[in-house]
Write a protein that holds these residues in place. Structure first.
Motif, PDB file in Angstrom:
ATOM      1  N   LEU A  80      12.088 -66.166  36.645  1.00 63.18           N
ATOM      2  CA  LEU A  80      12.282 -65.340  35.403  1.00 63.18           C
ATOM      3  C   LEU A  80      10.948 -65.376  34.739  1.00 63.18           C
ATOM      4  N   LEU A  81      10.391 -66.206  34.473  1.00 63.02           N
ATOM      5  CA  LEU A  81       9.134 -66.425  33.736  1.00 63.02           C
ATOM      6  C   LEU A  81       8.046 -65.458  34.472  1.00 63.02           C
ATOM      7  N   SER A  82       8.169 -65.457  35.586  1.00 61.64           N
ATOM      8  CA  SER A  82       7.140 -64.490  36.422  1.00 61.64           C
ATOM      9  C   SER A  82       7.564 -63.052  36.134  1.00 61.64           C
ATOM     10  N   ALA A  83       8.858 -62.815  36.066  1.00 59.86           N
ATOM     11  CA  ALA A  83       9.288 -61.498  36.030  1.00 59.86           C
ATOM     12  C   ALA A  83       9.081 -61.079  34.232  1.00 59.86           C
ATOM     13  N   TYR A  84       9.099 -62.110  33.585  1.00 60.38           N
ATOM     14  CA  TYR A  84       8.876 -61.666  32.229  1.00 60.38           C
ATOM     15  C   TYR A  84       7.330 -61.387  32.065  1.00 60.38           C
ATOM     16  N   SER A  85       6.459 -62.155  32.701  1.00 54.28           N
ATOM     17  CA  SER A  85       4.984 -61.743  32.671  1.00 54.28           C
ATOM     18  C   SER A  85       4.529 -60.557  33.067  1.00 54.28           C
ATOM     19  N   CYS A  86       5.217 -60.138  34.315  1.00 51.68           N
ATOM     20  CA  CYS A  86       5.278 -58.708  34.741  1.00 51.68           C
ATOM     21  C   CYS A  86       5.603 -57.668  33.821  1.00 51.68           C
ATOM     22  N   SER A  87       6.784 -57.918  33.103  1.00 47.67           N
ATOM     23  CA  SER A  87       7.535 -57.175  32.179  1.00 47.67           C
ATOM     24  C   SER A  87       6.303 -56.805  30.901  1.00 47.67           C
ATOM     25  N   LEU A  88       5.606 -57.769  30.590  1.00 47.28           N
ATOM     26  CA  LEU A  88       4.564 -57.679  29.359  1.00 47.28           C
ATOM     27  C   LEU A  88       3.563 -56.722  29.914  1.00 47.28           C
ATOM     28  N   LEU A  89       3.104 -57.027  31.256  1.00 49.04           N
ATOM     29  CA  LEU A  89       2.227 -56.009  31.499  1.00 49.04           C
ATOM     30  C   LEU A  89       2.731 -54.434  31.476  1.00 49.04           C
ATOM     31  N   VAL A 107       2.027 -49.615  37.039  1.00 45.27           N
ATOM     32  CA  VAL A 107       3.274 -50.105  36.975  1.00 45.27           C
ATOM     33  C   VAL A 107       3.801 -50.765  38.360  1.00 45.27           C
ATOM     34  N   LEU A 108       3.719 -49.675  39.322  1.00 51.64           N
ATOM     35  CA  LEU A 108       4.051 -50.185  40.529  1.00 51.64           C
ATOM     36  C   LEU A 108       3.224 -51.269  41.084  1.00 51.64           C
ATOM     37  N   ARG A 109       1.801 -51.314  40.382  1.00 53.07           N
ATOM     38  CA  ARG A 109       0.852 -52.360  41.083  1.00 53.07           C
ATOM     39  C   ARG A 109       1.418 -53.832  40.320  1.00 53.07           C
ATOM     40  N   SER A 110       1.762 -53.622  39.182  1.00 51.30           N
ATOM     41  CA  SER A 110       2.368 -55.108  38.612  1.00 51.30           C
ATOM     42  C   SER A 110       3.383 -55.560  39.272  1.00 51.30           C
ATOM     43  N   ILE A 111       4.312 -54.525  39.681  1.00 50.81           N
ATOM     44  CA  ILE A 111       5.678 -54.941  40.482  1.00 50.81           C
ATOM     45  C   ILE A 111       5.359 -55.692  41.670  1.00 50.81           C
ATOM     46  N   ALA A 112       4.188 -55.000  42.315  1.00 45.39           N
ATOM     47  CA  ALA A 112       3.846 -55.395  43.776  1.00 45.39           C
ATOM     48  C   ALA A 112       3.376 -56.638  43.728  1.00 45.39           C
ATOM     49  N   ALA A 113       2.499 -56.898  42.473  1.00 47.78           N
ATOM     50  CA  ALA A 113       1.885 -58.362  42.583  1.00 47.78           C
ATOM     51  C   ALA A 113       2.898 -59.615  42.262  1.00 47.78           C
ATOM     52  N   TYR A 114       4.057 -59.171  41.289  1.00 49.07           N
ATOM     53  CA  TYR A 114       4.867 -60.399  40.991  1.00 49.07           C
ATOM     54  C   TYR A 114       6.175 -60.523  41.992  1.00 49.07           C
ATOM     55  N   VAL A 115       6.330 -59.672  42.625  1.00 48.55           N
ATOM     56  CA  VAL A 115       7.571 -59.614  43.480  1.00 48.55           C
ATOM     57  C   VAL A 115       7.332 -60.652  44.637  1.00 48.55           C
ATOM     58  N   PRO A 116       6.134 -60.553  45.295  1.00 54.32           N
ATOM     59  CA  PRO A 116       5.862 -61.868  46.278  1.00 54.32           C
ATOM     60  C   PRO A 116       5.780 -62.912  45.672  1.00 54.32           C
ATOM     61  N   LEU A 117       5.220 -62.889  44.405  1.00 48.42           N
ATOM     62  CA  LEU A 117       5.152 -64.328  43.562  1.00 48.42           C
ATOM     63  C   LEU A 117       6.363 -64.905  43.362  1.00 48.42           C
ATOM     64  N   ILE A 118       7.428 -64.093  43.056  1.00 48.07           N
ATOM     65  CA  ILE A 118       8.755 -64.767  42.781  1.00 48.07           C
ATOM     66  C   ILE A 118       9.191 -65.122  44.112  1.00 48.07           C
TER      67      ILE A 118
END
Length: 385
Positions: A80-89, A107-118
């Motif tokens: 959730l913290l990683s999703a929160y970081s992505c949402s701030l971007l 926006v899509l790049r940000s999501i593409a970076a944080y989904v694999p992280l989660i």
């Protein structure tokens, strides 16, 4: 510590609720709940609230008991913290705006970076041996455990990347703008720096200390949580302030003008035939002011046949003789003429045979300013009647 994070979660949730419940816009613009900027702002603040809610020791214990998996609250919170970081971007991207295609791509790049992280955080937890439940010192207790070690470093790096990127954008964008937007960006920058120093640096230091055989756990357990809560509140204020403060000021001015129109409304309201405002248990001050303006304008038109230029001219001469400015004297004389007209209308007298064609200053412009001046000028005659 639970009380601190629960309080932060509550404040963040309240901020999101206030922003989400803003009135719908007009002139064909999207309503507040469906506006991409409003949606991303609310999503970021809500995610921040959920992160704090989940990170409280009491919540972690409840999640662990509910799932039957020791420390299951850790990947949940870190994800959730990683999703929160992505949402701030994403929020900053939508806030700054630009061509629709460019905004969508970022926006899509940000999501593409944080989904694999989660996904990696969850997988690493699944591969790790973390059978001993730790509610407050998991990061340091498992700092040397394979799988858990990588998971901890990964979530911290993901949060650091988002915070640094947010700080850079705030600094660069802050040089291009002024006013409330610049103030908001400065608040976000302060919150980001506080998060970097107070939360992330404390976490990194405590974890690295464990790697080297030292014990600085207090940085992770006592320093980092309240600093993270304070940083999140400051950042949220930076996001919300430029969007809510202008509306709040407008409503405050509307309430002030609404009340200042009381002398005029009490004097002329009895002749108004304007439609009544829609029945509602709650109306914003600006809406109330609008309906009162409409009703007063209608009443002034109804009283126009009773206007007597002689009353106005005598009052104008007297006001000028008392040293009033030309504008003040005009408003004072209009108030005297209006008071006399209202008195004759209330007594059910016949309109004047040759009524005045004079146009009140309050009827010449838009807004409540002229009506407020007329209302304040009526206070003295009304008190003396």
């Amino acid at each position: 510590m639970s009380l601190v994070v629960y309080l932060a979660a509550g404040v963040l949730a309240l901020s999101a609720a206030v922003l989400f419940r803003r009135p719908r816009t007009t002139a064909g613009k999207p309503s507040a709940p469906y506006n991409p900027l409003t949606a991303s702002t609310c999503a970021a603040i809500v995610l921040g609230a959920v992160v704090f809610l989940c990170s409280a020791p009491m919540t972690l214990a409840a999640v662990n008991d509910l799932t039957g998996i020791p420390n299951f609250g850790a990947p949940l919170t870190y994800g959730l913290l990683s999703a929160y970081s992505c949402s701030l971007l994403i929020l900053l991207i939508n806030w700054r705006g630009g061509p629709r295609g460019r905004v969508r791509g970022l926006v899509l790049r940000s999501i593409a970076a944080y989904v694999p992280l989660i996904v990696a955080i969850v997988l690493l937890f699944g591969l790790a041996d973390a059978r001993v439940e730790r509610l407050t010192d998991l990061d340091t207790y498992y700092a040397n455990t394979p799988g858990m070690r990588e998971m901890i470093v990964l979530y911290l790096l993901g949060h650091t990347a988002a915070t640094v990127a947010m700080s850079v954008v705030c600094v660069r964008w802050g040089r291009e703008v002024t006013g409330l937007l610049r103030t908001g960006l400065r608040l976000i920058f302060v919150g980001a720096v506080l998060d970097l120093v107070g939360f992330q640096l404390a976490k990194y230091t405590a974890v690295v200390a464990r790697w080297t055989g030292h014990d600085l756990d207090f940085l992770s357990t006592r320093v980092a949580p309240p600093m993270a809560a304070l940083a999140a509140l400051i950042c949220s204020a930076g996001f919300v302030l430029p969007r809510l403060l202008p509306a709040a000021v407008g409503h405050w001015r509307g309430l002030r003008d609404y009340r200042r129109l009381d002398p005029l409304w009490h004097r002329v309201g009895f002749v108004s035939t304007a439609p009544k405002p829609p029945a509602s248990w709650w109306q914003l001050p600006e809406e109330r002011l609008h309906w009162r303006e409409v009703a007063i304008h209608d009443a002034l038109l109804a009283l126009a046949p009773y206007f007597d230029d002689r009353v106005r001219e005598r009052a104008l001469t007297a006001a000028l003789g008392d040293g009033h400015s030309a504008h003040q004297a005009r408003v004072t004389s209009e108030a005297a003429m209006l008071a006399a007209a209202a008195h004759r209308a209330a007594a059910r007298e016949e309109p004047l045979g040759s009524p005045s064609t004079y146009r009140l200053h309050a009827m010449e412009g838009s807004g409540a300013g002229g009506l407020v001046e007329l209302a304040q000028a009526l206070r003295v005659p009304r008190q003396g009647s």
